[in-house]
Design an enzyme around this catalytic site. Structure first.
Site, PDB file in Angstrom:
ATOM      1  N   PHE A 155       4.009   3.092  -8.673  1.00 22.52           N
ATOM      2  CA  PHE A 155       3.650   3.025  -7.248  1.00 22.52           C
ATOM      3  C   PHE A 155       2.483   2.071  -7.026  1.00 22.52           C
ATOM      4  O   PHE A 155       1.526   2.049  -7.796  1.00 22.52           O
ATOM      5  CB  PHE A 155       3.276   4.434  -6.772  1.00 22.52           C
ATOM      6  N   HIS A 156       2.583   1.271  -5.949  1.00 22.99           N
ATOM      7  CA  HIS A 156       1.493   0.396  -5.514  1.00 22.99           C
ATOM      8  C   HIS A 156       1.193   0.730  -4.065  1.00 22.99           C
ATOM      9  O   HIS A 156       2.004   0.473  -3.174  1.00 22.99           O
ATOM     10  CB  HIS A 156       1.921  -1.069  -5.643  1.00 22.99           C
ATOM     11  N   SER A 157       0.016   1.299  -3.790  1.00 26.01           N
ATOM     12  CA  SER A 157      -0.316   1.689  -2.423  1.00 26.01           C
ATOM     13  C   SER A 157      -0.785   0.489  -1.617  1.00 26.01           C
ATOM     14  O   SER A 157      -0.977  -0.603  -2.142  1.00 26.01           O
ATOM     15  CB  SER A 157      -1.406   2.764  -2.429  1.00 26.01           C
ATOM     16  N   PRO A 203       5.587  -0.344  -2.391  1.00 19.67           N
ATOM     17  CA  PRO A 203       6.809  -0.053  -3.143  1.00 19.67           C
ATOM     18  C   PRO A 203       6.592   1.066  -4.154  1.00 19.67           C
ATOM     19  O   PRO A 203       5.493   1.240  -4.693  1.00 19.67           O
ATOM     20  CB  PRO A 203       7.082  -1.375  -3.862  1.00 19.67           C
TER      21      PRO A 203
END
Length: 954
Positions: A810-812, A792
């Site tokens: 951001f979360h990868s 997300p």
């Protein structure tokens, strides 16, 4: 019949002393209520004066308490307004009692009494902030008028030795208190003595209490008065009916008319309240179970074995054993009391033992409620009462979470340090169970339900599965479906507060319709409407999607009475046992849509919330089919009487539950009003044009010891003076996470705008943004994730001191999926490169500095710079920036709150980028420095680490 008088019929009488009691209670409630609220919410602020604060001054003055702070000022104003009616009546009765022919003293004292009442309203509603001069004029006028009022009352006091004695005591104490009051005020104002204002405050409060107490003595005089209300035109009786009577007469053969007919009985009302509280306890325990289970795979990063505890709900299968069923039905009170181990779980420090205690509580609660429904099946009106209590328990649980920012105050993850009310909840639960389980309709024998027993128990059980899952997953928190339709700024749909109250109100309306119009509820027409609502909720956003949510809320609550009453006609093992078993399957499926990377066969369910919703509605359809196999509203009056549909006692019983429903809905509206956002937020250092930004992975707001961590998070975010913070692993709106939303508490308590990020129907672990600056626009992204978990991102544009700045959160993807992370890095790099504005990235990148994807995120492709290229000891969290001056960087340990540190950067808006040269703190303006609180050992386990101090840059 009331006695006849020449002027008309007496329709009501009451003692004059109630005027005094009403005046005294309302007046004390105004002052004491404001004091309690003020000391609870703004203690340090209301004890602060122009010279000193806490601890030198530790008790607030009257003016500081009832002055300009919300909500204590509102509490005072509401009750003082209520006081005005009894006050005018008190003055009038005093005049009637003391007037004498040929004397004007009584008229004078009455005039002074009216004048005092009006001036009291003046200084109450015109605060010193509104108009300082007029506030003082009204206040001084009130105090001046107190002298003639007091002396006049003493002079006119009737021949009542006790009343006169108390008047002299209170009047003497009042005027005697003025001397030390003035002395300590001078000590404070002129000599500036520390603590003098606190002592002055005690005397000031004494004046208030004595002033009200002086007038309260009239209760001894007014005992001889009887206030009579007479009908001189015959409107209240005889041939002319009041409007309400006419309506009830017209509706006498209808359910709504019979419900509210008859008198009010407090014992019956208390019984109903006890039933509803038991329902509240059931839903509180059930909604906590998944949350406790989730702790273990969360910290094990995979299947832990404790997940088997979700099966605690299948205990109704035991009711298939006839001797055991008889025993449980006879001893259902003991079963309910044993279920309270779920509330006692908070006393256990070990997470494992807390889970086992709560699991046993849920096991016993499901068993107890299934047995209760089965035992009452022979008396439909009693069964209806239990079902209504069960349904209102869900509503009460949702309202409690609405009041406590999506945490239930009696959950096992709550305790006193984080706002829990566990002990209070437990005590009330014991009393409620003792009251509501005094007897059941069946002594243990299988007394059948009236009428033919047609219908499939299997279909009925499947219907219960869909019903219970929909109630739990969608209705156990008022903000869940709101976050399904949330798409970011500008706001184009509902927000959690105040619009959560809409969901709660519609839930109540649905229950009322289900009780009064069961034939409509079980119809296929309404099933079609509910299915359309579910489709709209699943497929659309903003207000239109929320209209679907409201339709679902209405329909699900309306189904509860007909589904449970239908299931109770059959063996509880084949209905409630099967229902809870299939409910558990739905719970797991609803988790697997996002946790597919961690469970066997998970990819089959990947991103298929639509499948779960479809399955839920199909199961509900099975229940509708089962209920349509039962007889509907027979026309034979004798048969209807057996069903309890026209039993006056049954209708009266229903009214108490509807009264409770009205009280709950009024409470929901009040909470919505109190939680309405103010939108007057201010950054910590506006004079420096400073922005302090942080990134934190909060591990779903459960700390290492399985306590809810919002309060601890709030404290460290406030102490770090974060103006902007990105939160990751923040989507808690699932059964397994308690249907919570940490951002609501943090945003409201810290005074920040919030963007929840991609909603729970977007199948991510969550990202959120909190900001002291207005969020002008935000867009949510799901970055390319062909194999692993969805990544997300939030792209928000903020107004920072009049300049537009973009913030990315951001979360990868996870480490096991390198191709996903490569694609995500290229996608995000393009997003950042396309932004023409100054930007900040608050992120979780899963890469080593200067290696691999790092060079996509940082450099020419993105246009972004690393906040500290020399910091080699990173893997997950990174802060990047462009187009603004970076002045500082720090890494702060997380204590036991989560598994990830807090990274913080300081930036100055509208100043060109600087160099990577590290400078000493004394070269940095004071307003741009990091708090010294976290140096060395820090506070509460939070300290600067890795570098052991912040870094500053030229």
């Amino acid at each position: 019949m009331a006695p006849k008088h020449k002027e008309g019929d007496v329709v009501a009488t009451f003692s004059g002393r109630w005027i005094s009691w009403a005046h005294t209670i309302a007046a004390y409630a105004a002052f004491i209520g404001a004091l309690v609220v003020g000391m609870s919410l703004h203690y340090h602020k209301i004890v602060q004066n122009e010279y000193y604060g806490y601890p030198e001054e530790w008790f607030p003055s009257v003016s500081a308490t009832i002055g300009d702070r919300y909500p204590e000022r509102s509490v005072f104003m509401v009750f003082i307004a209520i006081t005005s009616g009894p006050r005018f009546a008190l003055v009038a009765l005093w005049y009637v009692m003391t007037r004498k022919s040929g004397s004007s003293l009584a008229k004078f004292v009455a005039g002074v009494g009216v004048f005092r009442t009006l001036t009291c309203g003046g200084w109450t509603y015109v605060t010193s902030t509104d108009d300082h001069d007029w506030h003082d004029i009204f206040m001084i006028s009130y105090l001046v008028a107190t002298l003639p009022w007091t002396l006049g009352c003493l002079a006119l006091s009737p021949r009542n030795a006790t009343a006169l004695k108390y008047r002299k005591i209170f009047a003497g104490a009042f005027f005697g208190t003025l001397v030390p009051l003035i002395y300590f005020f001078i000590q404070h104002k002129v000599h500036k003595v520390a603590g003098a204002y606190t002592t002055y405050s005690f005397f000031e409060w004494s004046l208030v209490l004595l002033d009200v107490a002086f007038d309260a003595v009239t209760v001894l005089d007014f005992e001889s008065f009887e206030i009579v209300v007479k009908d001189v035109r015959g409107i209240s009786r005889g041939n002319t009916k009041a409007v309400a009577d006419a309506v009830l007469e017209k509706q006498k053969d209808k359910d709504i008319g019979r419900v509210f007919a008859g008198g009010f009985s407090w014992p019956d009302a208390i019984d109903a309240a006890a039933d509803v509280y038991n329902g509240f306890v059931f839903w509180s325990m059930l909604t906590s179970l998944g949350l406790l289970v989730w702790y273990f795979p969360l910290w094990h990063m995979g299947i832990s074995g404790y997940e088997v505890m979700v099966m605690c709900t299948v205990s109704p299968f035991l009711l298939g054993i006839k001797p055991l069923r008889f025993l449980i039905v006879r001893r259902v009170r003991i079963c309910h009391l044993l279920s309270l181990s779920g509330l006692l779980a908070f006393l256990t420090k070990s997470p494992e033992n807390r889970l086992f205690s709560a699991g046993f509580g849920v096991w016993m609660a499901c068993l107890s409620w299934a047995a209760t429904f089965y035992a009452e099946r022979s008396q439909p009106h009693r069964l209806e009462a239990r079902i209504t209590a069960f349904s209102l328990g869900l509503l009460a649980s949702s309202i409690a979470k609405f009041a406590f920012w999506t945490n239930n105050p009696i959950w096992p993850i709550m305790h006193a340090p984080n706002g829990g009310w566990n002990k209070v909840g437990l005590i009330i639960a014991i009393l409620a169970i003792w009251r509501s389980t005094r007897y059941t309709a069946s002594p243990g024998a299988d007394v059948p339900a009236p009428g033919p027993n047609r219908g499939s128990p299997t279909l009925s059980g499947l219907g219960l599965a869909g019903l219970f899952f929909a109630m739990h997953s969608l209705l156990s928190d008022s903000s869940t479906m709101i976050l399904w339709v949330w798409e970011g700024y500008p706001v184009r749909g509902p927000i959690a507060a105040p619009h959560g109250a809409y969901t709660l109100i519609v839930m109540g309306l649905g229950l009322v319709v289900g009780l009064l119009y069961p034939n409509l509820t079980r119809s296929w027409t309404l099933y079609g409407a509910g299915s359309i609502g579910a489709a709209v909720l699943t497929c659309y956003s903003h207000w239109f999607g929320y209209y679907g949510a409201l339709t679902v809320a209405f329909y699900i609550m309306a189904l509860t009475p007909v589904f449970i009453s239908s299931a109770a006609r059959n063996s509880p093992a084949s209905t409630f046992g099967l229902g809870f078993l299939v409910y558990n399957v739905l719970v797991l499926a609803h988790v697997w849509v996002v946790a597919y990377a961690f469970v066997p066969g998970g990819p089959l369910m990947r991103e298929h919330t639509d499948w779960v919703m479809t399955a839920t509605m199909l199961l509900i359809g099975c229940g509708v089919f089962a209920t349509n196999s039962l007889p509907v509203s027979p026309s034979n009056p004798k048969y209807r009487a057996k069903l309890g549909s026209i039993n006056p006692a049954a209708q009266k019983q229903r009214s108490y539950y509807l009264y409770i429903l009205l009280c709950l809905e009024a409470l929901a509206i009040a909470i919505a009003y109190l939680r309405f956002p103010s939108y007057d937020y201010t950054p910590y250092h506006p004079e420096e044009k400073l922005v302090t930004a942080g990134i934190w992975t909060i591990h779903f707001s459960l700390d290492n010891d399985m306590w809810s961590s919002e309060h601890r998070m709030r404290d460290v975010i406030k102490e770090l003076e974060l103006d902007v913070v990105g939160l990751l692993e923040s989507d808690l709106q699932r059964i397994i996470m308690g249907n919570r939303d940490t951002t609501q508490f943090l945003a409201e308590d810290l005074g920040m705008y919030v963007d929840y990020g991609p909603g729970p129907n977007k199948h991510t672990w969550g990202s959120a943004l909190l900001s002291k600056f207005p969020i002008l626009n935000s867009t949510h992204y799901l970055l390319p994730s062909p194999v692993g978990e969805l990544a997300p991102a939030i792209h928000a544009t903020l107004d920072m001191y009049g300049k537009l700045v973009d913030v990315f959160v951001f979360h990868s993807g996870q480490e096991e999926d390198p191709e996903d992370r490569r694609l995500q890095s290229e996608y995000l790099a393009k997003l950042m490169a396309d932004s023409p504005r100054p930007s900040i990235l608050l992120s979780y990148l899963v890469t080593k500095p200067l290696e691999g994807n790092y060079n996509t995120y940082v450099g020419a492709k993105s246009g972004m710079r690393d906040i500290d290229p020399s910091d080699w000891d990173r893997w997950c969290e990174y802060i990047l920036y462009k187009g603004m001056k970076r002045t500082g960087y720090a890494r702060v340990s997380r204590s036991t709150i989560t598994d990830t540190e807090i990274q913080v950067g300081k930036f100055v808006v509208d100043v060109p980028e600087g160099s990577d040269e590290i400078i000493s703190e004394d070269q940095v303006p004071v307003g741009q420095r990091f708090p010294a609180l976290f140096r060395g050992q820090g506070v509460r386990g939070h300290q600067y680490h890795v570098f052991n101090e912040p870094r500053y840059f030229a």
